[in-house]
Scaffold this active site. Structure first.
Site, PDB file in Angstrom:
ATOM      1  N   CYS A  11      36.571  32.229  65.971  1.00  0.00           N
ATOM      2  CA  CYS A  11      36.766  32.306  67.491  1.00  0.00           C
ATOM      3  C   CYS A  11      37.273  33.782  67.948  1.00  0.00           C
ATOM      4  O   CYS A  11      36.494  34.196  68.991  1.00  0.00           O
ATOM      5  CB  CYS A  11      37.891  31.335  67.804  1.00  0.00           C
ATOM      6  SG  CYS A  11      37.051  29.707  67.461  1.00  0.00           S
ATOM      7  N   GLU A  30      42.729  32.171  75.795  1.00  0.00           N
ATOM      8  CA  GLU A  30      42.964  33.334  74.762  1.00  0.00           C
ATOM      9  C   GLU A  30      43.119  34.764  76.018  1.00  0.00           C
ATOM     10  O   GLU A  30      42.058  34.887  76.851  1.00  0.00           O
ATOM     11  CB  GLU A  30      41.906  33.566  74.167  1.00  0.00           C
ATOM     12  CG  GLU A  30      41.840  32.423  72.791  1.00  0.00           C
ATOM     13  CD  GLU A  30      43.276  31.992  72.217  1.00  0.00           C
ATOM     14  OE1 GLU A  30      43.971  33.273  72.212  1.00  0.00           O
ATOM     15  OE2 GLU A  30      43.426  30.892  71.816  1.00  0.00           O
ATOM     16  N   HIS A  49      40.442  27.595  73.622  1.00  0.00           N
ATOM     17  CA  HIS A  49      40.540  26.734  72.653  1.00  0.00           C
ATOM     18  C   HIS A  49      40.930  25.494  73.123  1.00  0.00           C
ATOM     19  O   HIS A  49      41.806  25.424  74.220  1.00  0.00           O
ATOM     20  CB  HIS A  49      41.575  27.337  71.538  1.00  0.00           C
ATOM     21  CG  HIS A  49      41.340  28.286  70.439  1.00  0.00           C
ATOM     22  ND1 HIS A  49      41.582  29.433  70.325  1.00  0.00           N
ATOM     23  CD2 HIS A  49      40.398  28.022  69.435  1.00  0.00           C
ATOM     24  CE1 HIS A  49      41.140  30.040  69.303  1.00  0.00           C
ATOM     25  NE2 HIS A  49      40.159  29.166  68.571  1.00  0.00           N
TER      26      HIS A  49
HETATM   27  N1  PCA Z   1      37.432  27.201  65.795  1.00  0.00           N
HETATM   28  C1  PCA Z   1      37.573  28.362  64.713  1.00  0.00           C
HETATM   29  C2  PCA Z   1      36.194  28.820  64.508  1.00  0.00           C
HETATM   30  C3  PCA Z   1      35.148  27.727  64.902  1.00  0.00           C
HETATM   31  C4  PCA Z   1      36.187  26.844  65.795  1.00  0.00           C
HETATM   32  O1  PCA Z   1      35.810  26.008  66.485  1.00  0.00           O
HETATM   33  C5  PCA Z   1      38.685  29.422  65.256  1.00  0.00           C
HETATM   34  O2  PCA Z   1      39.663  28.999  65.860  1.00  0.00           O
HETATM   35  O3  PCA Z   1      38.270  30.281  64.731  1.00  0.00           O
END
Ligand code: PCA
Length: 214
Positions: free
Chosen positions: A152, A90, A176
């Site tokens: 996240c 990100e 991610h």
């Molecule tokens: N993914 C979620 C929140 C916790 C996670 O592992 C997200 O992409 O916001």
């Protein structure tokens, strides 16, 4: 008595616990294994791993405690996303919270992370170099400027704001990984890939706390 400069620099690694729709969060096992492997691969740093609750209020408050206690030079956060492969690095956090219930069933207090916060905060890790390095090592990796509107994104925003308010020494990033990863994918793919991410992120620090060949 050692000077503070003799202390190994601390790297904070976080994953998330379960949340609605995801009963076993692969990012939790990822950071536990990663801290173990990173201690061997990068012995000049200290690694602290924490699993944050996927909760609008508790996640940022635990994160603030972790900053206070460990004063990291690098904070690397991991979370899961659906419909993706490999690593999604990100590049920014948005001042936005989607009205979705967290793991405790609560909604965010506001539709923004901070009422008066900047619309976006750029991630401060070497995101492009990380993706290039991962690809060169045979990993699937992409850059993303959309961390979503859930926890996240909120944790990335909070972490960037915290690091900035503490003087900007700590670099912050969010990765991610796939929500449907089996434990063997985590151990055999995500953990070694994340060690490579750490090498690039640490080498980009100024001054770099270690010399590694990447
Ligand atoms: N993914 C979620 C929140 C916790 C996670 O592992 C997200 O992409 O916001």
């Amino acid at each position: 008595m050692p000077l503070w400069t003799d202390l190994p620099p601390t790297v904070l690694l976080t994953g998330f616990g379960p949340f609605p729709g995801v009963r076993r969060n692969a990012s939790a096992s990822l950071v536990k294994w990663l801290s173990f492997k990173a201690r061997i691969a990068l012995p000049h740093c200290r690694f602290v791993a924490a699993v944050l609750p996927t909760e609008w209020t508790r996640a940022p408050s635990i994160l603030a405690e972790l900053y206070e206690r460990h004063d990291p030079v690098l904070a690397l956060h991991f979370g899961v996303a659906t419909n993706m492969r490999g690593f999604r690095v990100e590049t920014e956090a948005r001042n936005f919270c989607r009205m979705s219930p967290d793991a405790a069933g609560s909604l965010p207090v506001l539709n923004r992370v901070f009422e008066d916060g900047a619309p976006t905060l750029p991630a401060t890790i070497a995101a492009t170099s990380i993706v290039r390095h991962l690809e060169a090592q045979g990993y699937n990796a992409t850059l993303s400027n959309d961390a979503g509107g859930y926890l996240c994104n909120a944790v990335l925003y909070h972490s960037l704001a915290e690091a900035r308010d503490r003087g900007g020494r700590c670099k912050v990033g969010f990765i991610h990984v796939p929500a449907d990863a089996k434990l063997r994918d985590t151990v055999g793919y995500a953990v070694p890939g994340a060690v490579e991410i750490l090498k690039v992120a640490l080498n980009a620090l100024s001054p770099a706390p270690i010399l590694t060949s990447v």
